[in-house]
Every structure is written in structure tokens, then in C-alpha cells.
Design a protein around this motif. Structure first.
Motif, PDB file in Angstrom:
ATOM      1  N   GLN A  40       0.831  -1.204   0.000  1.00  0.00           N
ATOM      2  CA  GLN A  40       0.000   0.000   0.000  1.00  0.00           C
ATOM      3  C   GLN A  40       0.867   1.256   0.000  1.00  0.00           C
ATOM      4  O   GLN A  40       0.595   2.210  -0.737  1.00  0.00           O
ATOM      5  CB  GLN A  40      -0.939   0.016   1.211  1.00  0.00           C
ATOM      6  N   ILE A  90       2.247   1.753  -3.484  1.00  0.00           N
ATOM      7  CA  ILE A  90       1.214   2.265  -4.386  1.00  0.00           C
ATOM      8  C   ILE A  90       0.989   3.751  -4.145  1.00  0.00           C
ATOM      9  O   ILE A  90       0.894   4.538  -5.092  1.00  0.00           O
ATOM     10  CB  ILE A  90      -0.091   1.464  -4.218  1.00  0.00           C
ATOM     11  N   GLU A 140       3.846   5.724  -5.592  1.00  0.00           N
ATOM     12  CA  GLU A 140       3.759   5.720  -7.050  1.00  0.00           C
ATOM     13  C   GLU A 140       2.706   6.720  -7.527  1.00  0.00           C
ATOM     14  O   GLU A 140       2.946   7.496  -8.456  1.00  0.00           O
ATOM     15  CB  GLU A 140       3.411   4.313  -7.553  1.00  0.00           C
TER      16      GLU A 140
END
Length: 79
Positions: free
Chosen positions: A12, A15, A18
């Protein structure tokens, strides 16, 4: 089970980093004024002053007004 939760937390976090990097890149690109030089509807050149004030402009002011008014593009380009 705790190891699985740690791996999910790491995934998580990856992500989220990103997404943050992509949003930053998009915002940087927008702030540099990388808009279009020609209107996507009529094909006419977008004046430099409009591109400077609206860096992501895809349409000339006339076509943008028409799109906002009734959704129909202005077609001026015969080519």
C-alpha cells in the motif's frame, strides 16, 4: 498473519508513493505550459497568450466557449 499484514502495508505504501510521483509529474508538466499549439476542434493555432494563461488548453477560446455553451465544436479548418 502479521507478516502478511506487513507485506500489505508495504504494498500500500508503494502504491501511494507511485501515485504521488505520477501526480507530481502531471502537475509539473502542466505548470511548464505543455499545452497544445493547435485547437483539437477547429485546427487553428491557439494564441500564445492563451497558452500562457491556460497552460493545458486544448482548444482555442472560441471552441472552448462553444463546448461549454452547447457541447458542439466550432469547425473552421477546411483542410
Amino acid at each position: 498473519m502479521e507478516k502478511f499484514a506487513d507485506e500489505l502495508d508495504m504494498a500500500q505504501a508503494h502504491i501511494e508513493r507511485e501515485i504521488e510521483m505520477r501526480v507530481d509529474a502531471i502537475q509539473s508538466h502542466a505548470n511548464l505550459g505543455h499545452g497544445r499549439r493547435f485547437c483539437i476542434d477547429c485546427g487553428e493555432a491557439i494564441p500564445e497568450s492563451r497558452r500562457r494563461h491556460v497552460p493545458n488548453a486544448k482548444r482555442c477560446a472560441e471552441c472552448q466557449d462553444a463546448k461549454e455553451r452547447d457541447g458542439s465544436p466550432v469547425r473552421r479548418c477546411a483542410a
